[in-house]
Enzyme design. Structure first.
Site, PDB file in Angstrom:
ATOM      1  N   GLU A   7       0.837  -1.202   0.000  1.00 35.31           N
ATOM      2  CA  GLU A   7       0.000   0.000   0.000  1.00 35.31           C
ATOM      3  C   GLU A   7       0.874   1.257   0.000  1.00 35.31           C
ATOM      4  O   GLU A   7       1.867   1.338   0.732  1.00 35.31           O
ATOM      5  CB  GLU A   7      -0.880  -0.046   1.254  1.00 35.31           C
ATOM      6  CG  GLU A   7      -1.807   1.119   1.455  1.00 35.31           C
ATOM      7  CD  GLU A   7      -2.640   0.956   2.725  1.00 35.31           C
ATOM      8  OE1 GLU A   7      -3.580   1.745   2.908  1.00 35.31           O
ATOM      9  OE2 GLU A   7      -2.338   0.040   3.542  1.00 35.31           O
ATOM     10  N   LYS A  24      -9.266   2.549  -1.913  1.00 32.14           N
ATOM     11  CA  LYS A  24      -9.511   1.850  -0.655  1.00 32.14           C
ATOM     12  C   LYS A  24     -10.907   2.214  -0.153  1.00 32.14           C
ATOM     13  O   LYS A  24     -11.235   3.394   0.009  1.00 32.14           O
ATOM     14  CB  LYS A  24      -8.444   2.246   0.362  1.00 32.14           C
ATOM     15  CG  LYS A  24      -8.444   1.446   1.657  1.00 32.14           C
ATOM     16  CD  LYS A  24      -7.250   1.836   2.504  1.00 32.14           C
ATOM     17  CE  LYS A  24      -7.121   1.003   3.763  1.00 32.14           C
ATOM     18  NZ  LYS A  24      -5.906   1.359   4.525  1.00 32.14           N
ATOM     19  N   CYS A  39      -5.490  -3.391   2.316  1.00 34.01           N
ATOM     20  CA  CYS A  39      -5.261  -3.457   3.756  1.00 34.01           C
ATOM     21  C   CYS A  39      -6.542  -3.603   4.576  1.00 34.01           C
ATOM     22  O   CYS A  39      -7.090  -4.687   4.695  1.00 34.01           O
ATOM     23  CB  CYS A  39      -4.463  -2.230   4.208  1.00 34.01           C
ATOM     24  SG  CYS A  39      -3.695  -2.453   5.842  1.00 34.01           S
ATOM     25  N   SER A  59       0.334  -2.923   7.074  1.00 30.33           N
ATOM     26  CA  SER A  59      -0.168  -3.350   8.377  1.00 30.33           C
ATOM     27  C   SER A  59       0.942  -3.218   9.416  1.00 30.33           C
ATOM     28  O   SER A  59       1.983  -3.872   9.298  1.00 30.33           O
ATOM     29  CB  SER A  59      -0.658  -4.805   8.291  1.00 30.33           C
ATOM     30  OG  SER A  59      -1.139  -5.255   9.528  1.00 30.33           O
ATOM     31  N   GLY A  93     -16.451 -61.416   7.125  1.00 28.49           N
ATOM     32  CA  GLY A  93     -15.608 -62.331   6.374  1.00 28.49           C
ATOM     33  C   GLY A  93     -14.209 -61.768   6.263  1.00 28.49           C
ATOM     34  O   GLY A  93     -14.007 -60.678   5.713  1.00 28.49           O
ATOM     35  N   SER A 136     -10.624 -61.955   4.668  1.00 29.19           N
ATOM     36  CA  SER A 136      -9.857 -62.537   3.562  1.00 29.19           C
ATOM     37  C   SER A 136      -8.361 -62.492   3.836  1.00 29.19           C
ATOM     38  O   SER A 136      -7.581 -63.157   3.156  1.00 29.19           O
ATOM     39  CB  SER A 136     -10.155 -61.778   2.271  1.00 29.19           C
ATOM     40  OG  SER A 136      -9.666 -60.443   2.377  1.00 29.19           O
ATOM     41  N   GLY A 171      -6.944 -59.492   3.701  1.00 28.91           N
ATOM     42  CA  GLY A 171      -6.570 -58.223   3.081  1.00 28.91           C
ATOM     43  C   GLY A 171      -6.809 -57.040   4.008  1.00 28.91           C
ATOM     44  O   GLY A 171      -7.319 -57.183   5.121  1.00 28.91           O
ATOM     45  N   LEU A 172      -6.461 -55.843   3.516  1.00 31.97           N
ATOM     46  CA  LEU A 172      -6.568 -54.646   4.334  1.00 31.97           C
ATOM     47  C   LEU A 172      -8.021 -54.257   4.606  1.00 31.97           C
ATOM     48  O   LEU A 172      -8.361 -53.830   5.714  1.00 31.97           O
ATOM     49  CB  LEU A 172      -5.851 -53.480   3.636  1.00 31.97           C
ATOM     50  CG  LEU A 172      -4.320 -53.598   3.526  1.00 31.97           C
ATOM     51  CD1 LEU A 172      -3.758 -52.432   2.724  1.00 31.97           C
ATOM     52  CD2 LEU A 172      -3.697 -53.627   4.920  1.00 31.97           C
ATOM     53  N   ASP A 173      -8.895 -54.388   3.610  1.00 29.82           N
ATOM     54  CA  ASP A 173     -10.276 -53.926   3.773  1.00 29.82           C
ATOM     55  C   ASP A 173     -11.010 -54.690   4.868  1.00 29.82           C
ATOM     56  O   ASP A 173     -11.655 -54.096   5.739  1.00 29.82           O
ATOM     57  CB  ASP A 173     -11.032 -54.052   2.445  1.00 29.82           C
ATOM     58  CG  ASP A 173     -10.515 -53.086   1.393  1.00 29.82           C
ATOM     59  OD1 ASP A 173      -9.878 -52.089   1.784  1.00 29.82           O
ATOM     60  OD2 ASP A 173     -10.745 -53.321   0.198  1.00 29.82           O
ATOM     61  N   SER A 174     -10.912 -56.007   4.825  1.00 31.36           N
ATOM     62  CA  SER A 174     -11.635 -56.795   5.824  1.00 31.36           C
ATOM     63  C   SER A 174     -11.003 -56.638   7.209  1.00 31.36           C
ATOM     64  O   SER A 174     -11.696 -56.676   8.232  1.00 31.36           O
ATOM     65  CB  SER A 174     -11.669 -58.276   5.412  1.00 31.36           C
ATOM     66  OG  SER A 174     -10.354 -58.802   5.284  1.00 31.36           O
TER      67      SER A 174
END
Length: 386
Positions: free
Chosen positions: A46, A115, A170, A197, A349, A351, A353-356
């Site tokens: 400014e 301004k 500002c 500022s 269930g 298996s 794996g990561l999901d189950s």
């Protein structure tokens, strides 16, 4: 500028109060450096042509001649540059003095934005020198050319349609209803703020939170350039604090550094697509004028940091907190479902794996939240082949 990326910079040059010759040289030096680094949008603080803290010197004819010469010099230098330059300067219009943000491109004064909110409390006395503008726009002749003067102006890039720039100054950011809110609703994807500022204990953090919040709320890029060294310390102390945010994310910040460029790249196509997804920007304010300009389309070398795994924190502590959050949210969802159906047992269930495995962990957490015994979780192994 390819693929929606635009290289931008903010800078806080060292100034001398009322020494427009020195200030102009500081500005031009940074413009040359920005051009060498292929910056396309550059923002200064400014009243950078005169310094912010000139006080009653703003009313002197000699200082007016000085800032007019400074603006003319910046206009002349910009003729050969492919860069949008935004900077603060006093401007006299119809016999009234305004605190303005000027936008320049290739020797053309695209817009002059006054301004809107002049601070006149505690240590600020801006209404002593500057006039409060009326909302709206008008075509005027300034610095030897016709240009737009007003509060509802958008700079639209014809070679990158998602790049729409608007200005505020500002204090405009600090008020309850900032002009940038209306600018964003009208289509602005990049907001520039030429600021001066002053520094107080705790103000650095508050300033940062304001810029971050505004860029997130408006789904825009916010380029904030703060006054640098050399301002008068009679009433205030100024420490440069430059910020670049994009949709709430900090792309660059520098504190207590003058005469240096804070450079990054904005992804304006991403901002536009995010607005389409949110569907919160369909209301278009009236009274805006779009001013076209063209930047050359070319290769943009990316310097901003992208996480390889954006949804997975790279630090261990953050990663653990994120995983715990995900697990708790899923468990709360399952808890609600079990309560609603009055179900007292689940069959899963597994298996291998990561999901189950995750499903089992979520079930255990949900049962614990419900105060149910874990023996009512029946896990059936279902190994796959291979």
């Amino acid at each position: 500028m390819k693929d929606g990326f635009i290289k931008c910079a903010v800078a806080s040059p060292t100034v001398r109060v009322a020494d427009t010759t020195f200030n102009t040289a500081s500005i031009l030096t940074l413009i040359r450096e920005a051009d060498e680094k292929q910056v396309k949008v550059l923002v200064f603080p400014e009243l950078v042509t005169t310094a912010y803290s000139c006080a009653d010197l703003f009313l002197h004819k000699r200082l007016q001649q000085g800032w007019e010469a400074a603006v003319s010099a910046i206009l002349e230098m910009s003729r050969e540059l492919d860069m949008l330059i935004v900077f603060g300067s006093p401007v006299m219009v119809h016999g009234s003095l305004y605190n303005c943000a000027l936008s320049i491109h290739k020797g053309r004064l695209l817009s002059v934005v006054p301004k809107l909110h002049l601070p006149n409390y505690q240590e600020f006395y801006e209404k002593r020198w500057f006039s409060t503008p009326r909302e709206g726009n008008e075509e005027v002749t300034l610095f030897g050319q016709k240009t737009w003067f007003g509060t509802h102006l958008l700079l639209t890039c014809t070679s990158l349609e998602e790049l729409v720039v608007a200005n505020e100054i500002c204090e405009d950011l600090w008020v309850p209803l900032s002009p940038s809110t209306s600018h964003a609703l009208a289509g602005a994807t990049v907001i520039t703020n030429c600021s001066a500022s002053d520094e107080l204990v705790g103000k650095e953090e508050y300033r940062r939170s304001l810029v971050a919040s505004q860029s997130a709320k408006l789904v825009c890029a916010y380029l904030y350039s703060d006054a640098g060294y050399g301002e008068s310390s009679t009433d205030l102390v100024f420490t440069p604090h430059d910020l670049i945010y994009e949709n709430g994310q900090c792309l660059g910040e520098s504190f207590d550094v003058s005469d240096a460029l804070l450079i990054t790249e904005l992804d304006v196509q991403r901002l536009q697509l995010e607005r389409v997804r949110l569907q919160s920007f369909s209301e278009q304010p009236e009274g805006y004028i779009r001013i076209p300009f063209t930047l050359d389309v070319g290769h943009c070398t990316l310097t901003r940091h992208y996480e390889k795994a954006p949804f997975v924190p790279s630090d261990e502590r953050g990663r653990e907190a994120r995983c715990e959050k995900i697990l708790r949210l899923q468990a709360l969802g399952l808890k609600k479902r079990l309560e609603h159906t009055t179900c007292k047992s689940v069959v899963i269930g597994l298996s291998g794996g990561l999901d189950s495995t995750l499903a089992l962990l979520v079930s255990v957490r949900a049962f614990d939240l419900l105060g149910l015994e874990r023996k009512h979780i029946v896990a059936v192994t279902m190994p796959g082949f291979g």
